[in-house]
Motif scaffolding. Structure first.
Motif: not given
Length: 174
Positions: A34-47, A110-114, A143-150
């Protein structure tokens, strides 16, 4: 004193954790993003969701994972527009330009939208099993490309302070 037929453990601290496939899925499904998480936490959860989606063949579990993944992508949308907290800026900063890896240089939104579009296709469940497997693989890779980029360095520490890799003063958003 417990009798031999008891179904309770006298010392629960000695119980071994359940390492079945279902426990991993259950843990993922009960961990909120959720919104209480930072970008990296959300990204790692999505991974983690994408990784489990690759391994899961049960349709109900796949749909639940896709729903969680889509929700994570929506949370990420807001986080991509928000200013980075100082501790993430520190993680994205290098001291020397020689430390920079090859950058992917893609548009994160754009990657997130894809990724979100692929998740919606998977949620519709109109593809053959072979197509679904391919789409799941493409989603995992995106998602892996998005994570490496971010997570790639974005800032350089100079004697005058932090600058972007292009040499501009530190912006408030990424």
């Amino acid at each position: 004193m417990a009798n031999a037929d008891s179904n309770t453990n006298a010392r629960p601290e000695f119980t071994l954790p359940d390492h079945t496939l279902g426990s991993t899925l259950t843990a993922l499904m009960t961990t909120p993003l959720g919104a209480k998480h930072d970008l990296f936490q959300v990204l790692e959860g999505c991974q983690r969701y994408a990784d489990e989606l690759i391994e899961t063949h049960d349709i109900t579990a796949r749909m639940a994972l896709c729903g969680r993944l889509l929700a994570g992508m929506e949370v990420m949308r807001g986080l991509l527009d928000a200013p980075l907290p100082a501790y993430l800026i520190a993680r994205l900063t290098v001291e020397d330009a020689q430390e920079l890896p090859g950058l992917i240089a893609c548009d994160s939104e754009t990657l997130r939208e894809y990724c979100a579009a692929l998740i919606l296709i998977l949620l519709n469940h109109q593809e053959s099993p072979e197509q679904e497997k391919m789409l799941t693989g493409v989603l995992y890779e995106l998602i892996d490309i998005l994570a490496r980029d971010l997570k790639a360095p974005r800032f350089l520490r100079t004697p005058t302070g932090l600058v972007t890799l292009e040499g501009e003063p530190l912006p408030q958003v990424h």
